[in-house]
Design a protein around this motif. Sequence first.
Motif, PDB file in Angstrom:
ATOM      1  N   UNK A  45       2.357   6.377  48.617  1.00  0.00           N
ATOM      2  CA  UNK A  45       1.155   5.657  48.186  1.00  0.00           C
ATOM      3  C   UNK A  45       0.069   5.708  49.254  1.00  0.00           C
ATOM      4  N   UNK A  46       0.460   5.515  50.508  1.00  0.00           N
ATOM      5  CA  UNK A  46      -0.507   5.600  51.615  1.00  0.00           C
ATOM      6  C   UNK A  46      -1.095   7.014  51.700  1.00  0.00           C
ATOM      7  N   UNK A  47      -0.233   7.998  51.554  1.00  0.00           N
ATOM      8  CA  UNK A  47      -0.675   9.390  51.686  1.00  0.00           C
ATOM      9  C   UNK A  47      -1.613   9.781  50.540  1.00  0.00           C
ATOM     10  N   UNK A  48      -1.229   9.449  49.309  1.00  0.00           N
ATOM     11  CA  UNK A  48      -2.048   9.812  48.150  1.00  0.00           C
ATOM     12  C   UNK A  48      -3.385   9.070  48.132  1.00  0.00           C
ATOM     13  N   UNK A  49      -3.410   7.876  48.711  1.00  0.00           N
ATOM     14  CA  UNK A  49      -4.654   7.086  48.760  1.00  0.00           C
ATOM     15  C   UNK A  49      -5.485   7.416  49.993  1.00  0.00           C
ATOM     16  N   UNK A  50      -5.032   8.425  50.759  1.00  0.00           N
ATOM     17  CA  UNK A  50      -5.746   8.895  51.953  1.00  0.00           C
ATOM     18  C   UNK A  50      -5.908   7.793  53.007  1.00  0.00           C
ATOM     19  N   UNK A  51      -4.874   6.970  53.128  1.00  0.00           N
ATOM     20  CA  UNK A  51      -4.869   5.927  54.157  1.00  0.00           C
ATOM     21  C   UNK A  51      -4.173   6.408  55.429  1.00  0.00           C
ATOM     22  N   UNK A  52      -3.136   7.221  55.256  1.00  0.00           N
ATOM     23  CA  UNK A  52      -2.387   7.738  56.408  1.00  0.00           C
ATOM     24  C   UNK A  52      -2.161   9.231  56.224  1.00  0.00           C
ATOM     25  N   UNK A  53      -2.428  10.005  57.265  1.00  0.00           N
ATOM     26  CA  UNK A  53      -2.234  11.450  57.198  1.00  0.00           C
ATOM     27  C   UNK A  53      -0.742  11.792  57.283  1.00  0.00           C
ATOM     28  N   UNK A  54      -0.422  12.924  56.709  1.00  0.00           N
ATOM     29  CA  UNK A  54       0.980  13.357  56.691  1.00  0.00           C
ATOM     30  C   UNK A  54       1.523  13.531  58.108  1.00  0.00           C
ATOM     31  N   UNK A  55       0.684  14.087  58.997  1.00  0.00           N
ATOM     32  CA  UNK A  55       1.137  14.303  60.377  1.00  0.00           C
ATOM     33  C   UNK A  55       1.464  12.987  61.082  1.00  0.00           C
ATOM     34  N   UNK A  56       0.677  11.941  60.787  1.00  0.00           N
ATOM     35  CA  UNK A  56       0.903  10.645  61.422  1.00  0.00           C
ATOM     36  C   UNK A  56       2.204  10.030  60.902  1.00  0.00           C
ATOM     37  N   UNK A  57       2.438  10.156  59.593  1.00  0.00           N
ATOM     38  CA  UNK A  57       3.697   9.644  59.028  1.00  0.00           C
ATOM     39  C   UNK A  57       4.883  10.372  59.655  1.00  0.00           C
ATOM     40  N   UNK A  58       4.735  11.707  59.787  1.00  0.00           N
ATOM     41  CA  UNK A  58       5.815  12.497  60.385  1.00  0.00           C
ATOM     42  C   UNK A  58       6.064  12.053  61.823  1.00  0.00           C
TER      43      UNK A  58
END
Length: 369
Positions: A314-327
């Motif tokens: 949800x965060x990723x699709x809503x452009x709140x958190x980048x994939x690299x940051x989650x990783x």
Amino acid sequence: MDTLNIGGNEGDRFYRYKMPKLISKIEGKGNGIKTVVPNMSDIARSLSRPPTYPTKFFGCELGAQVNCDEKKDRFIVNGAHEATRLQELLDVFIKKFIIIGKNANTQKVIRDCKACGRRTEVDMRHKLVTYILKHPPTSPKDSAEGSDDELTKRIVAEASELPIADKNANDDDWAVDTSPEAVAERIKDLERDVKTSLIIDDDSEGEQEPHEMLDEWLEDNSEAKNNDVYKKIKELGISKETDMVLKCLVLNLFPDNFQKNGNIEKQIHKRAKLFQKFVTSLDDQLTLLGATEELLNEHKELMESKTVCKILMGYYQSELVEEDVIQAWIEGSDSDKFKSLFKRNASVTCADEAINQDIRNKAKPFAKC
């Protein structure tokens, strides 16, 4: 030990107010890395403040958890922080909470200058004020013997060296009484004026901090529209305190909606525009993930791998958190790409490291998507 002039004026060799130069020692590694300030007690004594105040100030400014053990004289800030950076923050603390300055707002915490006797107010919006109000400085009555600050000790020493009046001398009536009793009385008066450097007004009791008011308002208005929530945040004057705001939003808007309404990605997307106002940097993204750890820690029913992954999606699709940051968050401080980011935000997580690791383990399937 190297000393510095308190409040700047480094070019003045004869400046009378000095403090030890801050020393830092980095211990541990990985998620357990921390910075110890071995001479925090010496610094605090020279500033006439409890050592917990500047330590807590470091935590507020760095977004890091701190550990203050006064009995063992050990003061810790989580994360790796250079002595130069902490010294810079100490100077900010001195300007905000010690050095006299102009301030027209109505305040509750007051600086009382030992040199000139002038009293000025501090900025009540700073997070440290909440800690000071809950942990006021020890009053002169309650101070333990031997806890005098450096200025008080100097006054006592100088006063004790005053000459004793000759009882047989024919002194004029206006002469200063230097008998032991008179000297002792003057010392008491000086101590009374010198020891109390921070005064807490009684009418501050019972008043709520802005973030506490936001917590209560969100709890009662969890279905409020984004615009109404944002207006409330602006009204409380905390729109720039992103870490505090994000934590309030996550902990109050998501739990009931995740459970009642289902479709977690949709619930996050519904609040995306509101969150985007406060997630504007990599630090903010990590703060959002740290607040999410607290959410999962408080609501164990949400701590399932599929639920954690849905929240991240949800965060990723809503452009709140980048994939690299989650990783990088999943990998923790071992992440090479965002190592400096994690050093700055080493404690934007819930307190229990075992729970943190459990949450990140449950998030690993997201990284494989």
